[in-house]
Write a protein that holds these residues in place. Sequence first.
Motif: not given
Length: 89
Positions: A64-67, A71-76
């Motif tokens: 799992v890359g930083k992008d 995306a997962a953390t900003t989406g949450a």
Amino acid sequence: MALKRTNVYAEDSDLDLIKEAAARLGVAEAEIIREGIHRIALAHRVWDEPFVSDDETFDFGGPVGKDEIRAATTGAHAGQERHGQGDAA
């Protein structure tokens, strides 16, 4: 716990840091050294068996890359704000 005496060589700068930490914390320098030895011994310990079996792990399909993480953390975070959970006031 039985203690055993040993001799080690250390850099003067490391010994100065230990002396400062011991004075700041109000403990003996030997206590700082013992704690350091204990921590590094645990960090390099080799376990006979893995902590979890393959059945207890998840396969996310590769690294799992930083992008993807961003995306997962900003989406949450955005989802929490939409539901009124992101505001502490």
